[in-house]
Design an enzyme around this catalytic site. Structure first.
Site, PDB file in Angstrom:
ATOM      1  N   ASP A  52       0.831  -1.208   0.000  1.00 43.89           N
ATOM      2  CA  ASP A  52       0.000   0.000   0.000  1.00 43.89           C
ATOM      3  C   ASP A  52       0.863   1.255   0.000  1.00 43.89           C
ATOM      4  OD1 ASP A  52      -2.295  -1.438  -0.093  1.00 43.89           O
ATOM      5  OD2 ASP A  52      -2.645  -1.407   2.077  1.00 43.89           O
ATOM      6  N   LYS A 133      -6.024 -13.789 -42.055  1.00 44.15           N
ATOM      7  CA  LYS A 133      -6.549 -13.322 -40.770  1.00 44.15           C
ATOM      8  C   LYS A 133      -6.459 -14.509 -39.816  1.00 44.15           C
ATOM      9  CE  LYS A 133     -10.440 -10.886 -38.692  1.00 44.15           C
ATOM     10  NZ  LYS A 133     -10.672 -11.744 -37.530  1.00 44.15           N
ATOM     11  N   GLU A 189      -1.017 -11.750 -33.388  1.00 49.68           N
ATOM     12  CA  GLU A 189      -1.966 -12.764 -32.919  1.00 49.68           C
ATOM     13  C   GLU A 189      -1.237 -13.922 -32.252  1.00 49.68           C
ATOM     14  OE1 GLU A 189      -4.847 -11.513 -33.753  1.00 49.68           O
ATOM     15  OE2 GLU A 189      -6.369 -13.087 -33.588  1.00 49.68           O
ATOM     16  N   CYS A 434     -46.931  -7.870 -25.840  1.00 50.90           N
ATOM     17  CA  CYS A 434     -45.600  -8.130 -25.280  1.00 50.90           C
ATOM     18  C   CYS A 434     -45.666  -9.334 -24.347  1.00 50.90           C
ATOM     19  CB  CYS A 434     -45.115  -6.903 -24.519  1.00 50.90           C
ATOM     20  SG  CYS A 434     -43.585  -7.197 -23.624  1.00 50.90           S
TER      21      CYS A 434
HETATM   22  S1  IVH Z   1      -4.911  -5.874 -38.413  1.00 54.45           S
HETATM   23  C1  IVH Z   1      -6.020  -1.692 -37.020  1.00 54.45           C
HETATM   24  N1  IVH Z   1      -4.190  -8.196 -39.351  1.00 54.45           N
HETATM   25  O1  IVH Z   1      -8.605  -9.661 -36.265  1.00 54.45           O
HETATM   26  C2  IVH Z   1      -6.063  -3.069 -37.539  1.00 54.45           C
HETATM   27  N2  IVH Z   1      -5.755  -8.163 -37.562  1.00 54.45           N
HETATM   28  O2  IVH Z   1     -11.283  -8.597 -36.510  1.00 54.45           O
HETATM   29  C3  IVH Z   1      -5.553  -4.072 -36.578  1.00 54.45           C
HETATM   30  N3  IVH Z   1      -6.418 -10.374 -36.771  1.00 54.45           N
HETATM   31  O3  IVH Z   1      -8.413  -7.513 -33.516  1.00 54.45           O
HETATM   32  C4  IVH Z   1      -5.786  -5.458 -36.963  1.00 54.45           C
HETATM   33  N4  IVH Z   1      -5.170 -11.534 -38.154  1.00 54.45           N
HETATM   34  O4  IVH Z   1      -7.039  -9.696 -33.472  1.00 54.45           O
HETATM   35  C5  IVH Z   1      -4.962  -7.553 -38.471  1.00 54.45           C
HETATM   36  N5  IVH Z   1      -3.424 -10.189 -40.237  1.00 54.45           N
HETATM   37  C6  IVH Z   1      -4.169  -9.541 -39.363  1.00 54.45           C
HETATM   38  C7  IVH Z   1      -4.972 -10.230 -38.431  1.00 54.45           C
HETATM   39  C8  IVH Z   1      -5.764  -9.492 -37.554  1.00 54.45           C
HETATM   40  C9  IVH Z   1      -6.025 -11.607 -37.159  1.00 54.45           C
HETATM   41  C10 IVH Z   1      -7.393 -10.112 -35.721  1.00 54.45           C
HETATM   42  C11 IVH Z   1      -7.003  -9.072 -34.711  1.00 54.45           C
HETATM   43  C12 IVH Z   1      -8.083  -8.028 -34.774  1.00 54.45           C
HETATM   44  C13 IVH Z   1      -9.209  -8.803 -35.359  1.00 54.45           C
HETATM   45  C14 IVH Z   1     -10.205  -7.890 -36.044  1.00 54.45           C
END
Ligand code: IVH
Length: 713
Positions: A52, A133, A189, A434
């Site tokens: 603390d 992605k 990721e 409702c």
């Molecule tokens: S770019 C400002 N690139 O997808 C942009 N995101 O749906 C930042 N993700 O929150 C994200 N692969 O967790 C980007 N090659 C990739 C990606 C990616 C997975 C995920 C990421 C993001 C989410 C959005």
């Protein structure tokens, strides 16, 4: 700088800025370690009292040197050694999500939108990157002078969980970098490969522990372990694909920046490519889709990003997503199952939403037992314009239905197999009253949705309003989530029936804490913590209050616009009541806000004109100390707080870009010149607006002067 041990002994009031900065860094590290020791259940190295004292010292120094407050400041970390779970880290640069594209046409539109925003012609060159992605969870890694200082999950995008100790156990996350900018936040990721996932589940099974549903859940479960030794035993990998705060740019292009991260030692995805225009993007998408089954890890689409980082900057962001990127999702996974029943849920604004209760079925690795049916027309097989969408097939209880999930969205019912329809199935009768309060449920002209007319007397609407009230963008009270408000609503002692009741809870229960204490899971400390968390929220910015009211059509970004326009509660309140007749100066002023249309304006004024609703709002306001919205004037832009009008042709930017940029700097952009206008930016061909501005004595400047004024020249 003196020796650390010397700095430790100096009173906060006597520290120089350099000493303070070093001391704040030391305290952050010591307190973070103390938290870890505590949670790791080893014998804590320091006593609670020492803990603390260190925390107080940290707060005192921060008070003296507010600019030196760290993103991972122990002051922002909820709890302390007695709290469960991870400490919190505020991201210096928000972690955003992505907009989605589901078809090739969506990709063409994405490209067209960007060209329009930037004022580029159809044939002007425009390069993108395209990359898989990854279906994992995002992580932000902060390096200072080449050292990994912390790792934080995305959280709500603004504040994430401090998982540093866990991230350090991941082999593909370097702990030291050579040749990196002094400050570098790497984002990417964390995921688990298929092979590692299978092995983990086999081991879990052998140990009699529960199986993970899919690699994503396994990765999330493994990273969010309070004991880093468990994370260490789980095979996690990290792909870098973006960045947050930087002390120096990585490169001029997205591709170059990613390659630079690769050179610094991060794993980057080998399927990342540059593409010129939508045709090439879609071709690369198809190539990645073909490679998908053999990648050995889950991906759920392809992400496209504008390659030129100067253009990314110009494009900027909408509220939670960048304009310069989009995720092109793979087709949703499908499954057939039995629709057991159709139930009606009543929402915050009274909307009756039909929900399909399904015989549980696995769709894309997740067990689905509910799906949305949208509205009564959708059940009949019609879209919002009355056009058939399922070749005349309506949806009935007992039907065999096809369910799909697209990304994170709620599962939907796509199709019906008529050959499997039971003889007893009858067309679904949508209720006219409702189901929660018995009031009439009416469907207004042009509205796809039938709504309960019970207002606040409808318990379902009241509960949903309360849930919205405590949600993230609204009051976001620690320890008071959707589950708790729902329980408290139904509790005859606690009687939280409307937002104001939350703030009178302590007074109503002060002496004994018994009402709360007698409930399952609540002890005296947790009750007191809740009361404190509630009290902390009495002081709250105007935009959050407006959003929290849950008025139909008034979302988070509209609430921001309104708060900026009216600045404080009394003015906002007065204006909404003055605009009740939906004509006159107050009404015109409301409509003059760029981003507020007639539908939203009508909804707002109706809420303030409705006696019971207004009384409930007034009771709430009496409990609060509403902060005028902090004008970004603090950021020093000379246009912050000014009302600006653009007219004539702009040559260096499009109108949309000019507006977004001005708003980002804290200016209000209006479509018409009035006595409230501070500045008119006039391009060639400016007509009557320029004349009117001159008559009113308003300052008129041209586009170049504007750019110089905002520092973009
Ligand atoms: S770019 C400002 N690139 O997808 C942009 N995101 O749906 C930042 N993700 O929150 C994200 N692969 O967790 C980007 N090659 C990739 C990606 C990616 C997975 C995920 C990421 C993001 C989410 C959005």
């Amino acid at each position: 700088m003196g020796q650390a041990s010397e700095v430790e002994a100096i009173e906060p009031a006597d520290l120089t800025a350099d000493q303070a900065s070093a001391e704040l860094a030391r305290l952050a590290a010591v307190l973070a370690q103390a938290n870890l020791d505590y949670h790791g259940k080893d014998a804590p190295a320091i006593s609670d009292a020492e803990y603390d004292a260190l925390k107080r010292r940290n707060a005192t120094i921060e008070e003296r040197f507010p600019d030196l407050k760290r993103a991972d400041s122990p002051s922002d970390q909820v709890g302390g050694p007695l709290a469960e779970g991870f400490s919190k880290i505020r991201h210096e640069v928000r972690m955003l999500s992505l907009g989605n594209a589901f078809s090739d046409e969506d990709v063409v539109e994405f490209d067209a939108r960007i060209r329009k925003y930037l004022g580029l012609g159809d044939t002007d060159p425009l390069t993108y990157t395209a990359e898989p992605k990854i279906d994992g969870l995002s992580l932000s890694l902060r390096y200072e002078n080449g050292q990994l200082v912390y790792a934080a999950t995305r959280g709500d995008g603004e504040v994430g969980e401090n998982v540093t100790a866990n991230a350090k156990t991941i082999a593909s996350i370097p702990q030291n970098l050579t040749g990196a900018p002094d400050i570098l936040e790497v984002r990417g990721e964390v995921y688990m490969s298929h092979a590692d996932f299978e092995a983990l589940n086999a081991a879990q099974e052998a140990a009699g522990a529960k199986n993970f549903a899919n690699p994503r859940n396994a990765a999330a479960g493994s990273l969010r372990q309070l004991d880093p030794n468990i994370t260490k035993s789980r095979p996690l990998t990290f792909f870098a694909y973006a960045w947050g705060a930087l002390s120096a740019p990585l490169d001029d292009t997205q591709m170059g920046a990613i390659e630079r991260l690769g050179a610094l030692g991060f794993q980057i995805n080998p399927l990342t490519a540059t593409c010129n225009g939508p045709t090439e993007l879609v071709a690369h998408y198809k190539a990645i889709e073909t490679a998908r089954p053999d990648l050995g890890y889950d991906i759920d689409g392809v992400v496209y990003k504008v390659n030129d980082l100067a253009l990314q900057r110009r494009l900027g962001f909408r509220s939670t997503t960048p304009r310069w990127a989009i995720a092109h999702k793979f087709a949703a996974e499908l499954a057939w199952t039995r629709l057991e029943a159709i139930e009606i849920q009543v929402g915050r604004t009274g909307a009756l939403s039909p929900v399909a209760r399904l015989s549980p079925v696995t769709v894309g690795g997740v067990v689905v037992s509910n799906a949305t049916l949208h509205n009564e027309d959708y059940i009949k097989g019609l879209d919002s314009k009355g056009v058939e969408i399922r070749a005349g097939k309506d949806i009935r209880e007992g039907d065999l239905v096809q369910v799909y999930r697209a990304g994170d969205v709620i599962p939907k019912v796509a199709d019906v197999d008529l050959s499997q329809r039971p003889d007893t199935a009858v067309p679904y009768q949508f209720p006219g009253t409702c189901p929660e309060c018995g009031s009439d449920a009416v469907r207004e002209e042009g509205d796809a949705v039938r709504r309960c007319t019970g207002g606040l007397i409808c318990p379902a609407q009241a509960v949903e309003k309360l849930k919205h009230f405590v949600s993230r963008g609204a009051f976001d009270i620690d320890g008071l989530g959707a589950k708790q408000v729902e329980a408290f609503y139904h509790d005859d002692q606690l009687k939280i029936r409307e937002p104001a009741d939350i703030f009178t809870l302590r007074a109503r229960d002060a002496q004994s804490l018994t009402k709360l204490k007698n409930r399952d899971g609540w002890g005296e400390t947790s009750a007191r913590n809740l009361f404190d968390a509630i009290d902390e929220r009495r002081s709250i910015p105007l935009n959050r209050v407006i959003f929290a009211l849950g008025i139909r059509h008034v979302g988070e970004s509209a609430s921001n616009l309104l708060a900026r326009h009216y600045n404080n509660w009394p003015d906002f309140d007065q204006a909404m009541r003055d605009a009740a007749a939906q004509e006159g100066a107050a009404w015109d002023d409301l409509l003059s806000i760029d981003g507020v249309g007639a539908v939203m304006a009508a909804s707002l004024t109706q809420a303030f004109a409705q006696e019971a609703e207004y009384a409930s709002i007034t009771r709430l306001i009496a409990e609060l100390d509403i902060q005028p919205v902090a004008s970004p004037a603090d950021d020093g832009s000379p246009v912050a707080g000014q009302t600006v009008v653009f007219t004539g042709t702009l040559e260096k930017m499009t109108r949309a870009e000019a507006k977004a940029r001005a708003e980002a700097l804290g200016a209000k952009v209006s479509g018409s010149v009035s006595a409230k206008t501070d500045l008119l930016v006039a391009g060639p061909g400016a007509g009557s607006k320029a004349t009117k501005a001159a008559d009113l004595g308003i300052k008129v400047i041209d586009e170049d002067e504007w750019l110089a004024l905002i520092g973009d020249a």
